[in-house]
Motif scaffolding. Structure first.
Motif, short mmCIF file in Angstrom:
data_model
loop_
_atom_site.label_atom_id
_atom_site.label_comp_id
_atom_site.label_asym_id
_atom_site.label_seq_id
_atom_site.Cartn_x
_atom_site.Cartn_y
_atom_site.Cartn_z
N MET A 1 -3.26 -34.43 43.28
CA MET A 1 -2.81 -35.82 43.21
C MET A 1 -1.69 -36.14 44.19
SD MET A 1 -3.05 -36.50 39.08
CE MET A 1 -3.00 -38.29 39.25
N GLN A 2 -1.08 -35.11 44.81
CA GLN A 2 -0.03 -35.39 45.78
C GLN A 2 -0.61 -35.73 47.15
OE1 GLN A 2 -0.93 -32.42 44.53
NE2 GLN A 2 0.00 -30.71 45.63
N THR A 3 -1.94 -35.65 47.30
CA THR A 3 -2.59 -35.93 48.58
C THR A 3 -3.44 -37.18 48.45
OG1 THR A 3 -2.68 -33.55 49.05
CG2 THR A 3 -4.10 -34.98 50.36
N ILE A 4 -3.05 -38.25 49.14
CA ILE A 4 -3.80 -39.52 49.06
C ILE A 4 -4.75 -39.59 50.25
CG2 ILE A 4 -3.64 -42.01 48.74
CD1 ILE A 4 -2.23 -40.53 46.57
N ASP A 5 -5.83 -38.81 50.18
CA ASP A 5 -6.86 -38.87 51.20
C ASP A 5 -7.97 -39.79 50.72
OD1 ASP A 5 -7.87 -37.27 49.21
OD2 ASP A 5 -7.84 -35.43 50.38
N THR A 6 -9.11 -39.80 51.40
CA THR A 6 -10.20 -40.70 51.04
C THR A 6 -10.65 -40.49 49.60
OG1 THR A 6 -10.98 -40.86 53.32
CG2 THR A 6 -12.55 -41.40 51.59
N SER A 7 -10.82 -39.24 49.19
CA SER A 7 -11.28 -38.96 47.83
C SER A 7 -10.28 -39.43 46.79
CB SER A 7 -11.56 -37.47 47.66
OG SER A 7 -12.77 -37.13 48.29
N MET A 8 -8.98 -39.27 47.08
CA MET A 8 -7.98 -39.70 46.12
C MET A 8 -7.92 -41.22 46.05
SD MET A 8 -6.14 -38.11 43.97
CE MET A 8 -5.58 -39.05 42.57
N GLN A 9 -8.15 -41.91 47.16
CA GLN A 9 -8.22 -43.37 47.12
C GLN A 9 -9.37 -43.82 46.22
OE1 GLN A 9 -8.65 -44.59 51.20
NE2 GLN A 9 -6.66 -43.76 51.82
N ILE A 10 -10.50 -43.15 46.32
CA ILE A 10 -11.65 -43.48 45.47
C ILE A 10 -11.35 -43.16 44.02
CG2 ILE A 10 -14.05 -42.85 44.97
CD1 ILE A 10 -14.42 -42.46 48.01
N ASN A 11 -10.69 -42.03 43.77
CA ASN A 11 -10.32 -41.66 42.41
C ASN A 11 -9.40 -42.70 41.78
OD1 ASN A 11 -10.17 -39.21 40.34
ND2 ASN A 11 -8.09 -39.96 40.58
N HIS B 1 4.63 -36.88 34.95
CA HIS B 1 4.25 -37.77 36.04
C HIS B 1 2.73 -37.93 36.11
CE1 HIS B 1 4.23 -39.74 39.93
NE2 HIS B 1 3.34 -38.84 40.34
N ALA B 2 1.98 -36.83 36.03
CA ALA B 2 0.52 -36.89 36.12
C ALA B 2 -0.07 -37.72 34.99
CB ALA B 2 -0.07 -35.49 36.12
N LEU B 3 0.43 -37.54 33.78
CA LEU B 3 -0.08 -38.30 32.64
C LEU B 3 0.25 -39.78 32.77
CD1 LEU B 3 0.86 -35.79 29.79
CD2 LEU B 3 -1.46 -36.41 30.49
#
Length: 506
Positions: free
Chosen positions: A340-350, A96-98
């Motif tokens: 990657m299971q947490t869609i916070d601000t940093s993950m949105q930017i990533n 999934h991650a890949l």
């Protein structure tokens, strides 16, 4: 991977940010009557024509640049199906991650009473483990699925197994990855390959490795995870927690890590000249790097031109929250390990940074060439309105009051803008027809985020990647999945030195 587990992972953790890079052709697009009329009468075009235009277009990828000139999309504790201290691990998490774009994944391997004697798990927690062999096979299959032209996949190996068990590890990795595993090949031959990070221990005359401070307070961040559901995983016998003598890496395992000697450094590492051994990769905690800022920012950027650097989260992030990713990209760190299971601000930017990329993105010019970009930027956005905005809880099929909030994340100063509040229709349509304008110094790591009322829908993109002109912007739910919400907006981006020149004339 088990099809049921694949479906669960896709449902919980899938993200659709690529829809603004490659607009879906088979998806019906509902627009409000007001926006339909605006497109036809004011723009003299059609919904279908706008529908096919990308809002975001990443640059062409130059594969001739050194590895140290890139940021890498990275996953932390990749094996976990849920949060850090409880839940289960699964080999399927790697597929999934890949498939989601991660090009650096993490394996924590421990001895166990299983037949193969090796288990991947989060040690000293209640996490249930998964087979090391299954993990390696999943990674091999995941890299194959990406195709022979995929950019290299880095694997961060946390080895808690003694030298004898490491022989079994080496055998499993060689069998699972074969010729994909880099072993003293030329750096030019990395596409479709796997680069294994193997921990390197400096000679005893070096200072002791800095220990992670465990006295920090529990994570105060309150951003929630995508879901509190724990996906069913694989049960294995308990980990055999024994004392593994630090520094005991077998010659066979060390050889597999030739191109990424992962070093958790000693104090003063930033001032050391790391010539021998070759291919040192600095593996360091967020807390240790933060302690060097801002005093050593220039030194960190310069060090990152010569050596790869991976940042892992501090141990107190028990809610699986993410680091402030821009803070680490701005200091030249290449690999920022994300939950990657947490869609916070940093993950949105990533997700915005790596959408449409090969998992590797070129660093800003100032970090690669040390040339400061002196251009000024004027960003103007005309926001007409939104169609089918997702309603707040309890307002399904009812009108509600909505506004649009814009955030600019910039190296010097963040900026914020908010539209007027308008009442929506029952379908979630609202019209603002407002213009926002910002002026700022050019920053290759500047990001724009547009949010619909009270975190109902979001769009995030790197400013340099946003396409100019009229666009139908796909908005996403706060978990990263596509919503039916679409924003009609016009983007204008002027990068010039005109402001400076005009000042000089007077």
């Amino acid at each position: 991977m088990d099809s049921q587990l694949h479906s669960q992972l896709n449902e919980l953790y899938r993200v659709d940010y690529h829809h603004n890079v490659h607009p879906p052709k088979d998806k019906s697009l509902r627009l409000s009557p007001e926006i339909e009329e605006y497109i036809q009468s004011t723009l003299n075009t059609t919904k279908e024509e706008l529908k096919g235009l990308p809002t975001v277009s990443p640059p062409q990828w130059d594969d001739s640049q050194p590895l140290t000139h890139h940021f890498v999309s990275s996953s932390h504790n990749t094996y976990l199906l849920s949060r850090q201290l409880v839940g289960r691990a699964s080999a399927g998490s790697y597929n999934h991650a890949l498939s989601r774009g991660a090009h650096c994944v993490e394996i924590d391997v421990w001895p166990s009473s299983s037949p193969e004697g090796l288990v991947v798990t989060h040690g000293y927690t209640f996490t249930k483990g998964t087979s090391f062999q299954k993990v390696c096979e999943a990674i091999g299959a995941g890299v194959d699925a990406l195709g022979p032209d995929t950019w290299p996949v880095l694997i961060s190996l946390e080895c808690h197994v003694g030298p004898e068990g490491q022989k079994n590890m080496v055998s499993i990795m060689r069998n699972a990855w074969g010729e994909k595993l880099i072993v003293k090949l030329t750096p030019a031959d990395l596409k479709g390959k796997i680069i294994l990070m193997v921990e390197y221990y400096a000679p005893t005359n070096f200072a002791e490795i800095e220990e992670e401070e465990e006295s920090e307070e529990l994570d105060p961040e309150h951003e929630t995870t995508t879901s509190e559901t724990f996906v069913q995983g694989e049960d294995l016998p308990e980990v055999l927690i024994g004392k593994v003598e630090r520094g005991k890496i077998s010659d066979e395992l060390a050889a597999l890590g030739y191109y990424a000697r992962s070093w958790k450094p000693s104090k003063g590492w930033l001032l050391q000249e790391l010539i021998d051994p070759r291919h040192i990769l600095i593996n360091i905690s967020e807390s240790s790097v933060i302690s060097l800022l801002p005093a050593h920012l220039d030194a960190l950027i310069e060090h990152g031109r010569a050596h790869l650097r991976r940042i892992f989260p501090k141990g107190t992030r028990i809610r699986s929250s993410n680091m402030e990713i821009l803070k680490f990209w701005r200091n030249g760190s290449h690999i920022v390990s994300m939950n990657m299971q947490t869609i916070d601000t940093s993950m949105q930017i990533n997700e915005a940074m790596f959408a449409g990329s090969p998992g590797w993105v070129l660093k800003p010019q100032v970090q690669r060439l040390l040339n400061k970009d002196s251009r000024k930027v004027r960003l103007s956005i005309q926001v007409v309105g939104i169609s089918s905005a997702p309603p707040p809880k309890g307002h399904e099929n009812k009108p509600f009051h909505a506004y649009l909030k814009a955030d600019l994340f910039h190296e010097q100063q963040d900026q914020e803008w908010k539209s007027k509040t308008e009442k929506t229709t029952e379908e979630g349509d609202a019209t603002w027809n407002e213009i926002l304008e910002w002026k700022f110094d050019h920053d290759e790591l500047a990001f724009l985020r547009l949010e619909g009322d009270v975190d109902l829908a979001v769009f995030c993109a790197r400013v340099d990647d946003i396409q100019q002109g009229w666009r139908l912007v796909r908005m996403f739910h706060m978990d990263g999945k596509a919503s039916d919400a679409t924003l009609l907006a016009k983007f204008e981006l002027d990068r010039s030195r005109l402001v400076q020149k005009r000042v000089q004339q007077f």
